[in-house]
Design a protein around this motif. Sequence first.
Motif, PDB file in Angstrom:
ATOM      1  N   ALA A  43       0.944  -1.159   0.070  1.00  0.00           N
ATOM      2  CA  ALA A  43       0.077  -0.019   0.049  1.00  0.00           C
ATOM      3  C   ALA A  43       0.969   1.242  -0.106  1.00  0.00           C
ATOM      4  O   ALA A  43       2.070   1.322   0.290  1.00  0.00           O
ATOM      5  N   LEU A  44       0.205   2.374  -0.450  1.00  0.00           N
ATOM      6  CA  LEU A  44       0.824   3.685  -0.594  1.00  0.00           C
ATOM      7  C   LEU A  44       0.011   4.722   0.466  1.00  0.00           C
ATOM      8  O   LEU A  44      -1.128   4.517   0.504  1.00  0.00           O
ATOM      9  N   ALA A  45       1.086   5.510   1.068  1.00  0.00           N
ATOM     10  CA  ALA A  45       0.133   6.457   2.047  1.00  0.00           C
ATOM     11  C   ALA A  45       0.903   7.845   1.721  1.00  0.00           C
ATOM     12  O   ALA A  45       2.045   7.809   1.587  1.00  0.00           O
ATOM     13  N   VAL A  46       0.059   8.892   1.463  1.00  0.00           N
ATOM     14  CA  VAL A  46       0.451  10.258   1.028  1.00  0.00           C
ATOM     15  C   VAL A  46       0.169  11.166   2.362  1.00  0.00           C
ATOM     16  O   VAL A  46      -0.719  10.878   2.816  1.00  0.00           O
ATOM     17  N   GLY A  47       0.894  12.253   2.204  1.00  0.00           N
ATOM     18  CA  GLY A  47       0.420  13.239   3.172  1.00  0.00           C
ATOM     19  C   GLY A  47       1.505  14.540   2.782  1.00  0.00           C
ATOM     20  O   GLY A  47       2.369  14.554   1.866  1.00  0.00           O
ATOM     21  N   PRO A  48       1.663  15.362   3.847  1.00  0.00           N
ATOM     22  CA  PRO A  48       2.389  16.473   3.498  1.00  0.00           C
ATOM     23  C   PRO A  48       3.709  16.276   3.570  1.00  0.00           C
ATOM     24  O   PRO A  48       4.777  17.143   3.046  1.00  0.00           O
ATOM     25  N   THR A  49       4.330  15.257   4.315  1.00  0.00           N
ATOM     26  CA  THR A  49       5.745  15.098   4.457  1.00  0.00           C
ATOM     27  C   THR A  49       6.239  14.030   3.162  1.00  0.00           C
ATOM     28  O   THR A  49       7.553  13.595   3.158  1.00  0.00           O
ATOM     29  N   GLY A  50       5.338  13.275   2.404  1.00  0.00           N
ATOM     30  CA  GLY A  50       5.847  12.498   1.396  1.00  0.00           C
ATOM     31  C   GLY A  50       5.096  11.423   1.159  1.00  0.00           C
ATOM     32  O   GLY A  50       3.852  11.247   1.643  1.00  0.00           O
ATOM     33  N   THR A  51       5.386  10.472   0.408  1.00  0.00           N
ATOM     34  CA  THR A  51       4.770   9.174   0.176  1.00  0.00           C
ATOM     35  C   THR A  51       5.561   8.121   0.845  1.00  0.00           C
ATOM     36  O   THR A  51       6.728   7.831   0.597  1.00  0.00           O
ATOM     37  N   ASP A  52       5.029   7.018   1.389  1.00  0.00           N
ATOM     38  CA  ASP A  52       5.438   5.953   2.179  1.00  0.00           C
ATOM     39  C   ASP A  52       4.699   4.687   1.717  1.00  0.00           C
ATOM     40  O   ASP A  52       3.775   4.597   1.211  1.00  0.00           O
ATOM     41  N   LEU A  53       5.387   3.593   1.493  1.00  0.00           N
ATOM     42  CA  LEU A  53       5.255   2.351   0.833  1.00  0.00           C
ATOM     43  C   LEU A  53       5.382   1.402   2.004  1.00  0.00           C
ATOM     44  O   LEU A  53       6.453   1.196   2.577  1.00  0.00           O
ATOM     45  N   THR A  54       4.325   0.399   1.914  1.00  0.00           N
ATOM     46  CA  THR A  54       4.420  -0.998   2.662  1.00  0.00           C
ATOM     47  C   THR A  54       4.490  -2.185   2.088  1.00  0.00           C
ATOM     48  O   THR A  54       3.497  -1.935   0.873  1.00  0.00           O
ATOM     49  N   THR A  55       5.146  -2.963   2.199  1.00  0.00           N
ATOM     50  CA  THR A  55       4.818  -4.153   1.352  1.00  0.00           C
ATOM     51  C   THR A  55       4.705  -5.541   2.389  1.00  0.00           C
ATOM     52  O   THR A  55       4.340  -6.658   2.014  1.00  0.00           O
ATOM     53  N   ASP A  56       4.503  -5.234   3.639  1.00  0.00           N
ATOM     54  CA  ASP A  56       3.922  -6.164   4.490  1.00  0.00           C
ATOM     55  C   ASP A  56       2.568  -6.104   5.254  1.00  0.00           C
ATOM     56  O   ASP A  56       2.691  -6.282   6.523  1.00  0.00           O
ATOM     57  N   GLY A  57       1.865  -5.202   4.669  1.00  0.00           N
ATOM     58  CA  GLY A  57       0.452  -5.047   5.383  1.00  0.00           C
ATOM     59  C   GLY A  57       0.523  -4.084   6.398  1.00  0.00           C
ATOM     60  O   GLY A  57      -0.531  -3.822   7.013  1.00  0.00           O
ATOM     61  N   GLY A  58       1.144  -3.259   6.398  1.00  0.00           N
ATOM     62  CA  GLY A  58       1.344  -2.014   7.146  1.00  0.00           C
ATOM     63  C   GLY A  58       2.253  -2.145   8.406  1.00  0.00           C
ATOM     64  O   GLY A  58       2.415  -1.422   9.469  1.00  0.00           O
ATOM     65  N   ARG A  59       2.972  -3.302   8.688  1.00  0.00           N
ATOM     66  CA  ARG A  59       3.960  -3.514   9.709  1.00  0.00           C
ATOM     67  C   ARG A  59       5.094  -2.534   9.640  1.00  0.00           C
ATOM     68  O   ARG A  59       5.465  -2.010  10.643  1.00  0.00           O
ATOM     69  N   THR A  60       5.761  -2.320   8.349  1.00  0.00           N
ATOM     70  CA  THR A  60       6.692  -1.443   8.229  1.00  0.00           C
ATOM     71  C   THR A  60       6.620  -0.590   6.919  1.00  0.00           C
ATOM     72  O   THR A  60       5.803  -1.134   6.040  1.00  0.00           O
ATOM     73  N   TRP A  61       7.251   0.434   6.916  1.00  0.00           N
ATOM     74  CA  TRP A  61       6.993   1.607   5.812  1.00  0.00           C
ATOM     75  C   TRP A  61       8.440   2.167   5.482  1.00  0.00           C
ATOM     76  O   TRP A  61       9.203   2.317   6.389  1.00  0.00           O
ATOM     77  N   ARG A  62       8.648   2.709   4.148  1.00  0.00           N
ATOM     78  CA  ARG A  62       9.628   3.224   3.902  1.00  0.00           C
ATOM     79  C   ARG A  62       9.190   4.557   2.912  1.00  0.00           C
ATOM     80  O   ARG A  62       8.334   4.343   2.197  1.00  0.00           O
ATOM     81  N   THR A  63       9.874   5.586   2.996  1.00  0.00           N
ATOM     82  CA  THR A  63       9.587   6.863   2.219  1.00  0.00           C
ATOM     83  C   THR A  63      10.132   6.410   1.010  1.00  0.00           C
ATOM     84  O   THR A  63      11.367   6.217   0.668  1.00  0.00           O
ATOM     85  N   VAL A  64       9.431   6.773  -0.264  1.00  0.00           N
ATOM     86  CA  VAL A  64       9.745   6.621  -1.649  1.00  0.00           C
ATOM     87  C   VAL A  64       9.798   7.808  -2.199  1.00  0.00           C
ATOM     88  O   VAL A  64      10.035   8.141  -3.473  1.00  0.00           O
ATOM     89  N   ASP A  65       9.126   8.939  -1.705  1.00  0.00           N
ATOM     90  CA  ASP A  65       8.851  10.270  -2.301  1.00  0.00           C
ATOM     91  C   ASP A  65       8.631  11.386  -1.196  1.00  0.00           C
ATOM     92  O   ASP A  65       8.091  11.007  -0.157  1.00  0.00           O
ATOM     93  N   THR A  66       9.303  12.466  -1.488  1.00  0.00           N
ATOM     94  CA  THR A  66       9.137  13.669  -0.432  1.00  0.00           C
ATOM     95  C   THR A  66       8.338  14.617  -0.836  1.00  0.00           C
ATOM     96  O   THR A  66       8.153  15.707   0.142  1.00  0.00           O
TER      97      THR A  66
END
Length: 61
Positions: free
Chosen positions: A10-33
Amino acid sequence: AWLPHTRGAALAVGPTGTDLTTDGGRTWRTVDTGSYDSVDCAPDRGCWASGEKGRVARLED
């Protein structure tokens, strides 16, 4: 937004960037600022994000 044709990605977006999870939301990494307000994913595996002043981006996996 959940990515079509994936398990737990899943992708999550907001004012500080875009984050991606590949494990159902357990961990996230920033892919765009860039700042975005909304994201939606299409069946073709592309995701579209939009932000202020007409900012639009296509994020692909």
